[in-house]
Design a protein around this motif. Structure first.
Motif, short mmCIF file in Angstrom:
data_model
loop_
_atom_site.label_atom_id
_atom_site.label_comp_id
_atom_site.label_asym_id
_atom_site.label_seq_id
_atom_site.Cartn_x
_atom_site.Cartn_y
_atom_site.Cartn_z
N VAL A 655 0.84 -1.21 0.00
CA VAL A 655 0.00 0.00 0.00
C VAL A 655 0.87 1.25 0.00
CG1 VAL A 655 -1.66 1.32 1.35
CG2 VAL A 655 -1.96 -1.14 1.05
N ALA A 656 1.94 1.20 0.79
CA ALA A 656 2.83 2.37 0.83
C ALA A 656 3.47 2.61 -0.53
CB ALA A 656 3.91 2.17 1.90
N ALA A 657 3.89 1.53 -1.19
CA ALA A 657 4.51 1.69 -2.51
C ALA A 657 3.50 2.21 -3.52
CB ALA A 657 5.09 0.36 -2.97
N LEU A 658 2.28 1.65 -3.49
CA LEU A 658 1.25 2.10 -4.43
C LEU A 658 0.85 3.54 -4.16
CD1 LEU A 658 -0.96 -1.10 -4.68
CD2 LEU A 658 0.58 -0.19 -6.41
N GLN A 659 0.78 3.91 -2.87
CA GLN A 659 0.42 5.29 -2.55
C GLN A 659 1.50 6.26 -3.02
OE1 GLN A 659 -0.33 5.36 1.63
NE2 GLN A 659 -2.46 4.63 1.43
N GLN A 660 2.76 5.82 -2.90
CA GLN A 660 3.85 6.67 -3.36
C GLN A 660 3.80 6.84 -4.87
OE1 GLN A 660 7.66 5.20 -2.28
NE2 GLN A 660 8.80 6.97 -3.09
N VAL A 661 3.57 5.74 -5.59
CA VAL A 661 3.47 5.83 -7.05
C VAL A 661 2.28 6.67 -7.45
CG1 VAL A 661 3.08 4.50 -9.14
CG2 VAL A 661 4.70 3.68 -7.41
N ASN A 772 -12.60 1.37 -3.53
CA ASN A 772 -12.37 2.80 -3.38
C ASN A 772 -12.70 3.26 -1.96
OD1 ASN A 772 -11.62 5.28 -5.01
ND2 ASN A 772 -13.56 5.95 -4.16
N THR A 773 -13.83 2.82 -1.42
CA THR A 773 -14.22 3.22 -0.06
C THR A 773 -13.29 2.60 0.99
OG1 THR A 773 -15.80 1.38 -0.04
CG2 THR A 773 -16.62 3.56 -0.65
N GLN A 774 -12.82 1.38 0.75
CA GLN A 774 -11.89 0.76 1.69
C GLN A 774 -10.60 1.55 1.79
OE1 GLN A 774 -13.84 -1.45 3.58
NE2 GLN A 774 -11.93 -2.60 3.64
N GLN A 775 -10.06 2.00 0.71
CA GLN A 775 -8.83 2.75 0.72
C GLN A 775 -9.04 4.14 1.32
OE1 GLN A 775 -5.95 1.47 0.12
NE2 GLN A 775 -6.95 -0.49 -0.31
N GLN A 776 -10.23 4.72 1.09
CA GLN A 776 -10.50 6.05 1.65
C GLN A 776 -10.66 6.00 3.17
OE1 GLN A 776 -13.69 8.11 -0.27
NE2 GLN A 776 -12.75 8.05 -2.30
N GLU A 777 -11.16 4.88 3.71
CA GLU A 777 -11.28 4.75 5.17
C GLU A 777 -9.91 4.77 5.82
OE1 GLU A 777 -13.51 1.29 5.94
OE2 GLU A 777 -15.43 2.12 5.29
#
Length: 842
Positions: A655-661, A772-777
């Motif tokens: 998740v950290a890598a994907l958020q950084q990208v 989408n909602t899972q990641q926004q939480e």
């Protein structure tokens, strides 16, 4: 022929009588002159005389020969008149006590009893004579004559009783076969060479073990029923008469059989014979049968005394006490050995309880005042509640294991219940809730323990202790009636003198250790003997100096020379009760000795009892199973925690890598394609997967649509798509994710499956909204995390407003609703071109 003449016979008898008077007067004069006592005459008795060694040796020889001559004269008189043998036996016994190192007296004893017990007595004394430091020269030839006579008798016995068993009603059959085979065994051992041995020995020993077990066993259950329904005065007569009983060996004969076997084992060991292990195994088998017989016979004696049915699983002492004492004291193990410790605990815990009571009453009074004033408890109150809860937890845990003062307080709390709170109601203060013990009360007045109550408890304990002491004494009195209990000390001396026997032959007779543990557990413990004031009276500074009956009978016995070195036979002997206590103490020391060796039997501190090899193996197997189960549980728990930790760390990293990208490129990390995109633009999907920066989510509805489209030759692209998905999912591609059943959000009314495209789009958008909602939480800012990849034709028709029917109208409404949840829509080709362009710019 001379004795047939009456005149010659009278002259011969007068001569024997004069000779008896002569030696008797000689002994009396020497006794008075030197101040000696014939009844206690011992080799050490001459040490107090101030005489030189030559005179002492002459004096000893004078007394010794005089006793031998008196015994011979009494034997001659018995042969003529057929009178009693007691005079001869008494004279020979005095000679044996005076000097047991000479074999002459044993040879004369064997000549006195040539045919008693099928010549067992004669063989015993001849073996004692040959094993003495100064053996009698003619004993070996005399013993050989008995062996030859026994061989002929055994042949006749086998011919007469061939094919018969003890079940045919022949009570003497097993008894006679046992004695004849016993002499035959020693005959075979004496004729065999010292190194090679004889092949007949194991078969003879096996038959002897079987016959000995049968002779020393009886139907205990049947005799118990007879004792309860009949008035029987003598247990021994009941055993010898009642049905189901084979034959019992007299204690005197059993002692001689055991002594002969121990002596043979000792001689063979010194010779280095290969038969040593076989004969030693026979001794252990005799031990086992004897212990079993003593245990069962004591139960019969006990039942005959108490006149009630007895359970063999309990101790003998249980039935020697009143019912109340045996139920409360014996069963719970409250003996004098821990009485003082428990009294100290009660006094200490009494003070501790009063202190806790005052705390409870103070807290309850302060709480009532605070409730009246409308004050709530603060942080200080909660901390005091924590300490009070810890004290209550300690008290409750201690109450389960020890008997404390709360049991005496329960009666008073039941008689005078408090009015404000029930005794077992929870006491609540702030957010903490403490459940009080049943014997505590929240009354403001602390309860005070009455001195009358404590004094009555102490009086009850003293009464129970007196009852236990009396029961122990009664049990020791019952042991006096058990003649075979003398065998306990013989076996104890042998096992402790030769510990190598246990190390080499412990596993050959496994039932021995079970019978030994069973008998030890049934008898009073050593602590109970001490509480009753009963100790080993034969010891001085831990060393035996006073002889018992069995010590006198085996004085000068070659295998027991080391353990008899400290015994002073000139000291007054103990009475029957003291000897029983001494044997019991020695038996318990044997149990402790074997437990320390950790080879045969063991002492269980949890159950406070001895356990044999079978119980020991079962306990060890249970412990090993529990340890193995515990290790497996801990290993599984560690593996599960490790897997969870690894999975958690892996997801955090991804998740950290994907958020950084996503932050650097402004591209959504999740892509949800439809069936048309997968089949027509599969090469773009593969390129996006190879970038390892996007997670492609395959909705379950897409799989169903692809499955329905694969039929037909023109749909080869659909089949290639399905094969690709199957291969990648099996390989575990972490950038390709198949939708699970719970990974969806129902944001519209569920459509029927007839309109496949509308139903696919509805399921596709539900899956995208979920991710989408899972990641926004979990994110700090709301942003678009999912892009739905649709077919170019569908996007063009929806954007241009070219709606052909109401199905497309529904599809547009669904996409519009999904966009409200932060989704994005695009085609696979355009999305890939945008990403490639951004990479070129960066």
């Amino acid at each position: 022929q001379l004795l047939n003449d009456e005149h010659t016979l009278r002259y011969w008898l007068d001569h024997l009588s004069v000779a008896t008077d002569y030696y008797s007067k000689l002994i009396s004069k020497m006794e008075v002159h030197y101040g000696l006592e014939v009844s206690r005459l011992d080799a050490s008795s001459f040490d107090v005389l101030q005489l030189n060694d030559v005179t002492v040796d002459w004096l000893k020889g004078l007394f010794y020969r005089s006793f031998i001559y008196l015994g011979d004269i009494a034997r001659y008189q018995q042969d003529i008149t057929e009178g009693s043998l007691q005079a001869a036996i008494s004279a020979y016994h005095n000679a044996m006590m005076l000097d047991p190192t000479k074999g002459t007296v044993f040879n004369q004893m064997a000549a006195l009893l040539p045919d008693k017990n099928y010549s067992i007595d004669a063989v015993y004394y001849y073996m004692r004579s040959l094993s003495s430091p100064e053996p009698f020269t003619g004993a070996e030839s005399n013993l050989k004559q008995i062996y030859d006579k026994n061989a002929k008798r055994l042949e006749v016995f086998i011919t007469e009783f061939e094919g018969r068993t003890s079940e045919d009603g022949l009570k003497e059959f097993v008894y006679q076969r046992l004695l004849l085979n016993f002499i035959n065994l020693h005959s075979v051992l004496s004729n065999s060479s010292s190194k090679t041995g004889n092949s007949d020995v194991p078969a003879i020993i096996q038959q002897l073990e079987s016959d000995m077990t049968e002779c020393l066993s009886f139907n205990l259950q049947l005799l118990q029923e007879v004792l309860l329904h009949k008035s029987v005065d003598d247990v021994s007569s009941l055993i010898s008469i009642e049905a189901g009983v084979q034959m019992l060996l007299p204690c005197e004969l059993l002692l001689k059989l055991v002594a002969m076997t121990i002596l043979s084992s000792h001689s063979l060991r010194l010779q280095g014979s290969s038969q040593t292990l076989h004969i030693t195994k026979l001794v252990l088998s005799l031990c086992s049968s004897t212990f079993k017989y003593i245990h069962d016979h004591l139960w019969l004696l006990l039942m005959h005394r108490v006149k009630q049915p007895c359970c063999v699983g309990k101790t003998f002492l249980h039935y020697m006490l009143p019912e109340t004492v045996s139920a409360t004291v014996v069963k719970s193990g409250h003996t004098a050995e821990n009485r003082q410790t428990k009294t100290k605990r009660r006094r200490f815990k009494g003070k501790k309880i009063d202190r806790r009571r005052r705390k409870v009453s103070n807290i309850s009074s302060s709480e009532s005042e605070s409730e009246e004033n409308g004050v709530t408890a603060g942080s200080n109150g909660s901390s005091s509640d924590d300490s009070l809860a810890c004290e209550f937890a300690e008290n409750l845990s201690e109450q389960e294991t020890t008997v404390d003062l709360l049991e005496s307080l329960s009666d008073s709390s039941d008689k005078e219940p408090t009015q404000s709170h029930p005794t077992n109601s929870p006491f609540q203060k702030g957010r903490r809730q403490i459940v009080l013990a049943a014997n505590f009360s929240l009354d403001h007045t602390p309860q005070v323990v009455s001195h009358m109550k404590m004094s009555s408890d102490e009086a009850s304990c003293e009464k129970n202790e007196k009852e236990i002491c009396e029961g122990v004494r009664k049990m020791c009195g019952l042991l006096v009636q058990e003649d075979c209990f003398v065998m306990v000390k013989i076996f104890s001396d042998w096992l402790q003198t030769y510990p190598a026997v246990i190390a080499t032959c412990a596993q050959s007779v496994p039932q021995l250790w079970s019978h030994l543990a069973q008998l030890l557990n049934a008898l009073p413990t050593e602590a109970q003997l001490l509480s009753a004031g009963l100790t080993d009276a034969s010891l001085r500074n831990g060393v035996q100096i006073v002889s018992l009956v069995e010590d006198v009978a085996l004085r000068g016995f070659a295998p027991f020379v080391r353990c008899q070195e400290t015994i002073n036979y000139a000291l007054p002997s103990l009475n029957g009760f003291e000897q029983a206590v001494t044997r019991l103490s020695r038996f318990h020391r044997l149990g402790q000795y074997l437990s320390n060796l950790k080879t045969a039997t063991a002492f269980s501190w949890n159950g406070r009892c001895y356990v044999g090899p079978a119980q020991k193996q079962a306990q060890e197997a249970d412990l090993r199973a529990l340890e193995k189960q515990k290790e497996e549980t801990q290993a599984n728990l560690r593996q599960s925690n490790l897997m969870k930790t690894m999975a958690h760390l892996r997801l955090q990293t991804e998740v950290a890598a994907l958020q950084q990208v996503q932050t650097s490129t402004l591209f959504t990390p999740y892509l949800v394609p439809d069936a048309s995109t997968l089949s027509k633009s599969l090469h773009f999907i593969k390129k996006l997967l190879k970038t390892e920066q996007f997670i492609v989510v395959i909705a379950s509805a897409v799989i169903e649509v692809l499955d329905s489209m694969k039929k037909g030759k023109e749909n080869y692209a659909v089949r290639d798509t399905i094969k690709f998905l199957e291969r990648e999912l099996k390989l575990g591609n972490k950038f390709l994710h198949a939708q699970k059943a719970q990974e969806t959000r129902h944001i519209y009314k569920k459509l029927p499956k007839q309109d496949l495209l509308s139903w696919q789009l509805q399921s596709l958008l539900g899956c995208a909204v979920y991710f989408n909602t899972q990641q926004q939480e979990q994110a700090t800012t709301v942003q678009t995390m999912v892009t739905v990849l649709l077919d170019q034709s569908l996007i063009d028709s929806l954007q241009g407003g070219q709606l052909e029917d109401e199905h497309q109208q529904k599809m547009l409404e669904m996409i519009t609703t999904a966009l409200q949840y932060g989704l994005d829509t695009d085609t696979a080709a355009l999305f890939y071109d945008k990403w490639r362009h951004s990479r070129q710019l960066s």
